[in-house]
Design a protein around this motif. Structure first.
Motif, short mmCIF file in Angstrom:
data_model
loop_
_atom_site.label_atom_id
_atom_site.label_comp_id
_atom_site.label_asym_id
_atom_site.label_seq_id
_atom_site.Cartn_x
_atom_site.Cartn_y
_atom_site.Cartn_z
N GLU A 79 28.40 -39.28 12.81
CA GLU A 79 28.59 -38.37 14.02
C GLU A 79 29.44 -37.08 14.03
O GLU A 79 28.93 -36.14 14.70
CB GLU A 79 29.39 -39.25 15.09
N LEU A 80 30.38 -37.18 13.23
CA LEU A 80 31.19 -35.96 12.78
C LEU A 80 30.37 -34.96 12.14
O LEU A 80 30.39 -33.78 12.60
CB LEU A 80 32.30 -36.12 11.67
N ILE A 86 32.21 -31.33 17.53
CA ILE A 86 33.36 -32.47 17.36
C ILE A 86 34.07 -31.89 16.08
O ILE A 86 35.32 -31.98 15.96
CB ILE A 86 32.65 -33.84 16.97
N ARG A 87 33.42 -31.25 15.18
CA ARG A 87 34.29 -30.77 14.10
C ARG A 87 35.00 -29.67 14.21
O ARG A 87 36.02 -29.45 13.48
CB ARG A 87 33.23 -30.32 12.88
N GLU A 91 41.72 -32.90 16.16
CA GLU A 91 41.75 -34.26 16.38
C GLU A 91 40.92 -35.03 15.62
O GLU A 91 40.96 -36.28 15.22
CB GLU A 91 41.73 -34.54 17.87
N SER A 92 39.62 -34.49 15.72
CA SER A 92 38.47 -35.07 14.73
C SER A 92 39.10 -35.45 13.42
O SER A 92 38.47 -36.32 12.74
CB SER A 92 37.03 -34.55 14.94
N TRP A 93 39.53 -34.24 12.67
CA TRP A 93 39.82 -34.51 11.32
C TRP A 93 41.25 -35.31 11.08
O TRP A 93 41.08 -36.36 10.10
CB TRP A 93 40.19 -33.02 10.79
N SER A 94 42.09 -35.38 12.23
CA SER A 94 43.24 -36.12 11.97
C SER A 94 42.56 -37.79 12.28
O SER A 94 43.11 -38.60 11.49
CB SER A 94 44.39 -35.87 12.86
N HIS A 95 41.93 -37.98 13.20
CA HIS A 95 41.36 -39.20 13.54
C HIS A 95 40.39 -39.64 12.04
O HIS A 95 40.89 -40.92 11.81
CB HIS A 95 40.15 -39.10 14.49
N ALA A 96 39.66 -38.80 11.64
CA ALA A 96 38.85 -39.18 10.19
C ALA A 96 40.10 -39.54 9.15
O ALA A 96 39.83 -40.56 8.35
CB ALA A 96 38.20 -37.83 9.84
#
Length: 160
Positions: A79-80, A86-87, A91-96
């Motif tokens: 998904e990313l 999203i990228r 927050e996407s990166w901290s979530h990952a």
């Protein structure tokens, strides 16, 4: 209550990896979350009772949590990579990163339990289970921000 203000620099991003319009990653993460909680519960009951049954419960819940967490991570990574919008969100990166840390912790937790089913429950298994729960909260916090604040993976009704 008014809907959250949207950042004008970004547009809503629907899920790219979906089944009948429902994001698969969001469906899958519920299982590892529940299993991480169940592992800590099994550790707690083992601590109270010293019953080997609860050590086996924690072994199985940590193993299934790790396996289903890997599956959710593969779908989340797809998904990313598939959705450029999203990228762009921090927050996407901290979530990952939080999710990868979580996978590492629950994988180590499961691995220790495979080596010594009962001997590793206290103190290391319980410690890793508690740390896993903290990381579930952190990853969930950032994932929730993506969904609820930034409308990532949300299908919005067309306005007239």
């Amino acid at each position: 209550m008014a809907p959250p203000a949207r950042d004008p620099h970004y547009h809503e991003i629907g899920s790219q990896i979906a089944l009948a319009g429902h994001p698969i990653h969001a469906m899958l993460v519920t299982f590892p979350i529940a299993l991480v909680c169940a592992t800590l519960g099994g550790d707690f009951f083992y601590w109270l009772t010293a019953d080997p049954f609860f050590a086996r419960v924690s072994l199985w819940t940590s193993g299934w949590g790790f396996g289903l967490g890997l599956l959710a991570a593969v779908v989340g990574t797809a998904e990313l990579l598939a959705a450029r919008g999203i990228r762009r969100r921090p927050e996407s990166w901290s979530h990952a990163v939080a999710a990868m840390m979580l996978l590492s912790v629950i994988g180590a937790n499961w691995g220790l339990r495979l080596i010594d089913r009962e001997g590793m429950v206290l103190p290391w298994g319980a410690f890793l289970s508690a740390l896993g729960l903290v990381l579930v909260g952190l990853a969930g916090w950032h994932g929730g921000k993506l969904v609820f604040e930034h409308q990532m993976g949300v299908m919005l009704a067309e306005e007239d």
